[in-house]
Design an enzyme around this catalytic site. Structure first.
Site, PDB file in Angstrom:
ATOM      1  N   GLU A   1     -32.552 -30.614 -73.915  1.00 27.66           N
ATOM      2  CA  GLU A   1     -33.388 -31.418 -73.026  1.00 27.66           C
ATOM      3  C   GLU A   1     -32.567 -31.970 -71.857  1.00 27.66           C
ATOM      4  O   GLU A   1     -32.640 -33.152 -71.511  1.00 27.66           O
ATOM      5  CB  GLU A   1     -34.075 -32.535 -73.809  1.00 27.66           C
ATOM      6  CG  GLU A   1     -34.902 -31.997 -74.982  1.00 27.66           C
ATOM      7  CD  GLU A   1     -35.599 -33.097 -75.782  1.00 27.66           C
ATOM      8  OE1 GLU A   1     -35.367 -34.285 -75.486  1.00 27.66           O
ATOM      9  OE2 GLU A   1     -36.367 -32.753 -76.690  1.00 27.66           O
TER      10      GLU A   1
ATOM     11  N   GLU B   1     -38.028 -27.384 -81.664  1.00 29.88           N
ATOM     12  CA  GLU B   1     -38.036 -28.617 -82.461  1.00 29.88           C
ATOM     13  C   GLU B   1     -39.455 -29.124 -82.607  1.00 29.88           C
ATOM     14  O   GLU B   1     -40.193 -29.207 -81.627  1.00 29.88           O
ATOM     15  CB  GLU B   1     -37.218 -29.734 -81.802  1.00 29.88           C
ATOM     16  CG  GLU B   1     -35.728 -29.543 -81.782  1.00 29.88           C
ATOM     17  CD  GLU B   1     -35.017 -30.720 -81.122  1.00 29.88           C
ATOM     18  OE1 GLU B   1     -35.632 -31.803 -81.001  1.00 29.88           O
ATOM     19  OE2 GLU B   1     -33.863 -30.554 -80.706  1.00 29.88           O
TER      20      GLU B   1
END
Length: 494
Positions: free
Chosen positions: A119, A266
């Site tokens: 991220e 995820e």
């Protein structure tokens, strides 16, 4: 949510992969901010024993990669966020990274993907300008080593870069990051890679101020009057997970790209939280994970891309008790390091069940009141006539020493003996019928066909037990450690 972890040795005992021949798989993320991790050798021995075939590591730990040699397990290795800057600023640094952490282990260690950072755009925006450079340098190094067809390169991004994910048909990436996102998509398209998405309905629900119902986040059916419908496409969304994936596909399309598939790197649900995190509980976590597994394994895509299955990595294997932040940050794991499950997982709706999928068993509910469970054990082992010898200390079903495990054995023994005479599986609403054979190792539950060859593991150590009503149970951990059904372990496995 930033997911940087060091991946060294890990005792992976669980949910690795359930894959269809050509369909989606479910993998597991492994973080190591965990106390008392086992050795890398033990980790891989467990992976192989349970036929786990996909794992995602958050870095490229040499000991773990060496231990994975000749295991056949598909490995996604990670470049940490700290490494992105150096790799993105130097092609020679990228080549050195590939030589040290990928080429040195192939082909014996089956590395199939590199996740560049975690991220990066939202967690370390100052590194975003060199993110795609890092990806390009890594890919060129793979080409130079003739490994580019074996190993794909991409970068996991959160849903935060899509400011308004609903309705999905109008979703688009944040234009302030447009140039970087465009370059990421162009790289993925050019290298035949895939978009890595971190999608958390837990956060979508808890930050949504009640806009969406909890059932929608947990994959549970909604009444017709509350169906979630995209007004532009009239697509019905049965889960927030599907809507998040579709919002990503529409955002990719908005940047004029097609033919890029999405892999969820995820997703998960915390099973315990602080006083201000009431939705982080075992009941919700169990529901989310079980329903996620069933959803992924049906091999369909979201409404706009029904033929593109959604391969998914569950976050995460172990509770990372060393992580900073709120209580929930430490409690995403589906397993304890002693091998017991945080909550039971079931693949009863999956055609891949290999145990006694045609039978039914009576097992204790994971979130049932411990006092009620103890009352149920006392009744089943006494007046109910169940044979409870196997759950006594030193016997084959004593470990794991949890009240849920013991109650499941006692309840099921009673039920199998008495169901033909009208016996029920209720026990003051602490029991439930399941198609998953809960047998494990040498502990065979009544009604089991014993057809599975799984030889489950028992924890190496457990906390001292407390005898209540003549039947042993560990009340201190009874609401934490739960039996993992052998059918689940045998299944998570292809």
């Amino acid at each position: 949510m930033m997911r940087e972890k060091w991946i060294g040795g890990v005792l992976l005992l669980l949910v690795g992969i359930f894959t269809d021949v050509q369909g989606a798989f479910i993998g597991i993320n492994i973080g190591t901010d965990v106390s008392d991790l086992p050795s890398e050798t033990d980790t891989v021995a467990l992976l192989k024993a349970h036929q786990i075939t996909h794992v995602r590591l958050y870095n490229a730990d040499a000991h773990m990669l060496k231990a994975l040699s000749n295991s056949g397990i598909e490995v996604m290795v990670g470049i940490t966020n700290e490494e992105v800057l150096s790799v993105g600023e130097s092609s020679s640094a990228a080549a050195a990274w590939i030589n040290k952490n990928v080429a040195a282990y192939l082909p014996s260690t089956n590395i199939t993907a590199i996740a560049v950072g975690s991220e990066v755009i939202t967690s370390i925006p100052h590194a975003a300008p060199v993110l795609v450079d890092a990806m390009n340098y890594l890919h060129k190094a793979l080409v130079a080593s003739n490994l580019n067809f074996q190993v794909k390169v991409s970068t996991p991004q959160s849903m935060d870069i899509i400011p308004k994910p609903f309705p999905p048909s109008t979703a688009t990436f944040n234009y302030s990051w447009g140039p970087t996102i465009y370059r990421i998509l162009q790289f993925i398209k050019n290298t035949n890679s895939y978009y890595m998405l971190n999608a958390y309905p837990y956060y979508g629900y808890t930050s949504g101020d009640g806009i969406f119902p909890l059932d929608y986040a947990l994959f549970r059916p909604l009444p017709s009057v509350k169906q979630i419908v995209d007004p532009n496409t009239v697509f019905h969304y049965n889960s927030m997970f599907d809507a998040m994936v579709d919002a990503t596909y529409y955002s990719i399309e908005d940047f004029n790209f097609s033919g890029i598939s999405v892999v969820v790197t995820e997703t998960g649900w915390p099973w315990f939280g602080g006083s201000k995190e009431p939705d982080a509980n075992t009941g919700n976590a169990q529901t989310y994970t079980n329903n996620l597994i069933r959803r992924v394994l049906n091999d369909s895509g979201p409404p706009s891309q029904p033929k593109l299955p959604i391969s998914t990595y569950i976050y995460e294997l172990f509770n990372e008790d060393k992580r900073p932040g709120p209580v929930s940050e430490k409690n995403w794991g589906v397993m304890y390091t002693n091998g017991s499950a945080v909550y039971p997982l079931s693949l009863s709706d999956s055609s891949q069940i290999t145990g006694n999928s045609s039978g039914v068993f009576c097992t204790a509910k994971a979130n049932a009141d411990p006092d009620k469970l103890q009352d149920g054990i006392n009744w089943a082992c006494g007046q109910g006539g169940a044979n409870c010898t196997p759950i006594q200390r030193g016997q084959r079903c004593y470990l794991p020493d949890t009240i849920v495990n013991h109650a499941s054995y006692a309840y099921n023994d009673y039920y199998q003996k008495m169901k033909s005479a009208g016996g029920t599986c209720d026990f003051d609403d602490t029991a439930t019928i399941s198609a998953v054979d809960p047998s494990y190792g040498a502990c065979k539950f009544s009604g089991s066909s014993n057809s599975s060859k799984f030889t489950g593991l028992t924890p190496a150590s457990v906390a001292p037990s407390t005898a209540v009503g003549g039947w042993s149970s560990n009340l201190q951990v009874s609401n934490l450690q739960y039996l993992i059904p052998a059918a689940f372990l045998a299944l998570l496995l292809l």
